[in-house]
Write a protein that holds these residues in place. Structure first.
Motif, short mmCIF file in Angstrom:
data_model
loop_
_atom_site.label_atom_id
_atom_site.label_comp_id
_atom_site.label_asym_id
_atom_site.label_seq_id
_atom_site.Cartn_x
_atom_site.Cartn_y
_atom_site.Cartn_z
N ALA A 408 33.06 58.30 41.55
CA ALA A 408 32.48 58.63 42.86
C ALA A 408 33.34 58.05 43.99
N ILE A 409 33.88 56.85 43.78
CA ILE A 409 34.74 56.23 44.81
C ILE A 409 36.00 57.09 45.01
N ILE A 410 36.57 57.53 43.90
CA ILE A 410 37.80 58.34 43.99
C ILE A 410 37.51 59.66 44.74
N LYS A 411 36.35 60.25 44.42
CA LYS A 411 36.01 61.53 45.07
C LYS A 411 35.71 61.32 46.56
N GLU A 412 34.96 60.27 46.88
CA GLU A 412 34.63 60.04 48.29
C GLU A 412 35.90 59.73 49.10
N THR A 413 36.82 58.99 48.49
CA THR A 413 38.10 58.73 49.17
C THR A 413 38.80 60.06 49.42
N SER A 414 38.80 60.91 48.42
CA SER A 414 39.51 62.19 48.56
C SER A 414 38.79 63.14 49.51
N ARG A 415 37.48 62.95 49.67
CA ARG A 415 36.77 63.76 50.67
C ARG A 415 37.25 63.38 52.07
N ILE A 416 37.24 62.06 52.32
CA ILE A 416 37.53 61.60 53.66
C ILE A 416 39.02 61.68 53.99
N ARG A 417 39.87 61.45 52.98
CA ARG A 417 41.32 61.41 53.20
C ARG A 417 42.03 62.13 52.04
N PRO A 418 41.87 63.47 51.98
CA PRO A 418 42.48 64.17 50.83
C PRO A 418 44.00 64.07 50.81
N THR A 419 44.55 63.93 49.64
CA THR A 419 46.00 63.86 49.52
C THR A 419 46.61 65.25 49.71
N VAL A 420 45.91 66.26 49.20
CA VAL A 420 46.36 67.63 49.45
C VAL A 420 45.37 68.20 50.45
N SER A 421 45.77 68.27 51.71
CA SER A 421 44.76 68.62 52.72
C SER A 421 44.79 70.10 53.10
N MET A 422 45.73 70.83 52.53
CA MET A 422 45.74 72.28 52.79
C MET A 422 45.98 73.02 51.49
N VAL A 423 45.19 74.03 51.26
CA VAL A 423 45.40 74.87 50.07
C VAL A 423 45.56 76.30 50.57
N SER A 424 46.63 76.95 50.18
CA SER A 424 46.88 78.27 50.77
C SER A 424 46.80 79.39 49.74
N ARG A 425 46.56 80.57 50.25
CA ARG A 425 46.60 81.79 49.43
C ARG A 425 47.18 82.91 50.29
N PHE A 426 48.05 83.68 49.66
CA PHE A 426 48.67 84.79 50.38
C PHE A 426 47.90 86.07 50.09
N GLY A 427 47.45 86.73 51.15
CA GLY A 427 46.71 87.99 50.96
C GLY A 427 47.71 89.12 50.87
N ASP A 428 47.96 89.58 49.64
CA ASP A 428 48.95 90.65 49.51
C ASP A 428 48.30 92.04 49.52
N GLN A 429 46.97 92.06 49.73
CA GLN A 429 46.29 93.35 49.82
C GLN A 429 45.30 93.28 50.98
N VAL A 430 44.88 94.47 51.41
CA VAL A 430 43.86 94.55 52.46
C VAL A 430 42.60 93.88 51.93
N ASP A 431 41.91 93.09 52.77
CA ASP A 431 40.70 92.43 52.28
C ASP A 431 39.80 92.01 53.45
N GLU A 432 38.57 91.63 53.09
CA GLU A 432 37.65 91.15 54.12
C GLU A 432 37.40 89.67 53.87
N ILE A 433 37.75 88.86 54.86
CA ILE A 433 37.56 87.41 54.71
C ILE A 433 37.04 86.86 56.02
N ALA A 434 36.10 85.94 55.96
CA ALA A 434 35.50 85.29 57.14
C ALA A 434 34.92 86.33 58.11
#
Ligand code: HEM
Length: 549
Positions: A408-434
């Motif tokens: 739980a400590i490791i997860k809470e640390t990663s919630r507040i200060r994530p080491t990987v703070s951006m995760v990306s995905r490339f939309g290579d097709q037409v789509d509906e998001i947000a």
């Protein structure tokens, strides 16, 4: 030809100036025409032609801090946009919008948003576009590599041997610390960031090859002012080159057009040299292992148990008659052996994705515990329950399931200060998001730290409270994708279990053996960010314990 000659010989310097001027004007007009007529205009910083959002050049050492500010300014509706070097990027800051591209809705959708980046940068220059998994841009190659990597790493995560290796490396590292302690002092100050990087490097090396890089021992020798040998230089260079990859890997995403520009050119070359150095080291090991495996399997008294149980051997024998646990229900086109370069791609991913991520997360864990005595108290209660008053016995696989508060400590640390703070995905097709219909070729960035710290999903998000991941009622309340330490969907982190095992053992061992204090309690975390948030240094005072209190 004569006609062309006549035109060119009549061109005056002022004409060249005028043509250049008109071309630039045309480019600027075209750029803003496209900007103002783009699909789904969203809030975001105003873009400048060729460069996009100019601020990116000013924030290059802490991109994450910049994203955090942008999220506060533009991200209220859950989505905003950026233009980075001519590429439009849509940043998602709400958990409910993430679901769509992390979880394919149907089989038909399974190819959508599978790539992590647009392939218009220098992935091929660094030989990453078709190799490994992390940045692989070829669906078939990625699938082939991912299934072999998954199988190989699964064995490591269930092996008691892995636990033993972590305990052993930990014991060695902490003995060096004690050795570095001056006899008249009761504690030793260490830079946790530098030590942890060596620890994770040595450990990933053991998991992948059954051999050590001896990064821990060699760093001790450096601190102990021992003579610098070739072996010490080799292991230090290797650790540092993996970190350099993380610090400078924005170079991979520079548009091809810009790679020859002064300033950029030098950085691309230096990055290429770093990658070549890492690749050469890995390929040498692969060739050596192939020879060893061939010798074993061709011997008259061959037994499968003679083969080493590590990632490298698993990959060398994958889809050959010597594979120990052949994969079931796999697409027959994927059932072929791996080439040396393919194995090198996966080994590179294991070192690149598996060392600095874990070491930095662990540094953040130490930082937050030292600032929260109530959390430390609860952690010590758990350690006393699990280990009674034994503060030196190694952690076993069995203990790991009981160390729920550690997790739980490791997860809470990663919630507040994530080491990987951006995760990306490339939309290579037409789509509906947000709630918007998007054309193809848009890069979506899930801003993990923004979502992890959003009051919509977390009460008092700035409060460090591991109970969020400990109390079953709190866990039940969590919104899907409001916490994504390891990403999600089909490209979720492959080393998540291994990383958790490693960090839980470290935490449970360290706090039984030492009182851990920060040298400067007032200092903020010193971080830089690119794709990973890197703890630059963390000076920690380790005070050896005489009893488990
Ligand atoms: C605290 C430690 C770690 C953190 C926070 C972390 C986080 C992540 C994240 C956020 C992703 C992207 C997932 C996505 O796009 O949905 C990822 C991918 C990945 N991670 Fe980790 N990771 C950690 C440790 C490790 C370790 C120890 C290994 C391997 C030994 C590893 C191997 C990978 C690989 C291979 C990928 C790419 C998977 C793919 O593209 O298919 N990670 N990790």
């Amino acid at each position: 030809m004569n006609f062309l000659y006549t035109i060119l010989s009549n061109v005056k310097p002022t004409d060249i100036f005028q043509i250049t001027f008109l071309t630039i004007c045309f480019y600027i007009l075209h750029f803003y025409y496209k900007h103002y007529t783009r699909a789904n205009p969203l809030p975001g910083p105003f873009p400048i032609p060729l460069i996009g959002t100019f601020e990116i050049f000013r924030v290059h050492i802490d991109i994450d801090a910049w994203f955090y500010k942008l999220t506060e300014k533009y991200g209220q509706s859950g989505v905003f946009e950026l233009n980075l070097i001519g590429n439009r990027q849509v940043v998602i800051t709400r958990a409910e919008y993430v679901n769509k591209f992390m979880t394919p809705a149907s089989d038909n959708d399974s190819y959508k948003h599978l790539m992590r980046t647009a392939n218009n940068g220098l992935l091929d220059v660094f030989d990453l576009d078709c190799k490994g998994v992390g940045l692989n841009h070829n669906y078939n190659f990625w699938k082939f590599n991912r299934q072999i990597f998954t199988q190989a790493i699964k064995n490591a995560c269930y092996a008691e041997e892995t636990c033993k290796s972590i305990n052993k490396l930990y014991e060695e590292m902490t003995n060096y610390w004690i050795d570095l302690k001056k006899p008249n002092e009761d504690s030793v100050v260490i830079d946790a960031a530098t030590w942890m990087r060596r620890f994770t490097n040595d450990f990933i090396s053991v998991v992948t090859t059954s051999e050590r890089t001896f990064a821990i021992r060699n760093y001790y020798k450096v601190l102990n002012n021992e003579k610098i040998t070739q072996e010490i230089m080799d292991s230090e260079d290797f650790v540092e080159s993996i970190s350099t990859f993380f610090e400078d890997n924005q170079m991979i995403f520079i548009p091809k057009l810009l790679q020859k520009f002064p300033l950029i050119n030098g950085r691309v070359r230096s990055m290429k040299n770093t990658m070549d150095y890492i690749y050469n080291r890995l390929v040498k090991r692969i060739r050596q292992r192939r020879k060893e495996v061939e010798k074993i399997v061709n011997s008259s008294n061959y037994e499968p148990s003679q083969l080493k149980n590590d990632l490298l051997t698993s990959m060398v024998v994958a889809n050959t008659p010597y594979e120990i646990s052949p994969q079931k229900n796999v697409d027959p086109s994927l059932l072929r052996p791996m080439t040396d370069d393919e194995i090198r791609g996966i080994m590179f991913d294991a070192f690149a994705a598996g060392t600095d991520t874990t070491s930095n997360t662990f540094c953040f864990v130490l930082y937050y515990i030292t600032h929260h005595p109530e959390v430390k108290k609860k952690l010590m209660d758990e350690l006393r329950t699990v280990f009674k008053d034994d503060f030196s016995r190694p952690v076993t696989m069995d203990d790991l399931n009981k160390l729920r508060y550690c997790e739980a400590i490791i997860k809470e640390t990663s919630r507040i200060r994530p080491t990987v703070s951006m995760v990306s995905r490339f939309g290579d097709q037409v789509d509906e998001i947000a709630g918007y219909k998007w054309p193809a070729d848009i890069l979506f960035i899930m801003y993990v730290r923004g979502i992890n710290n959003n009051p919509r999903y977390w009460k008092d998000p700035e409060k460090f409270n591991p109970d969020r991941f400990y109390d079953p009622k709190e866990i039940e309340k969590q919104q899907k994708f409001a916490f994504t330490m390891f990403g999600g969907g089909v490209r979720m982190c492959l080393g998540r279990n291994l990383a958790m095992i490693e960090m839980k053992i470290l935490l449970a061992s360290l706090y039984r053996k030492f009182d851990v204090e920060l040298v400067d309690m007032k200092a903020p975390l010193h971080v830089t960010t690119s794709t990973v948030t890197i703890c630059q240094h963390l000076d920690v005072r380790m005070i050896p314990k005489t009893e488990l209190c």
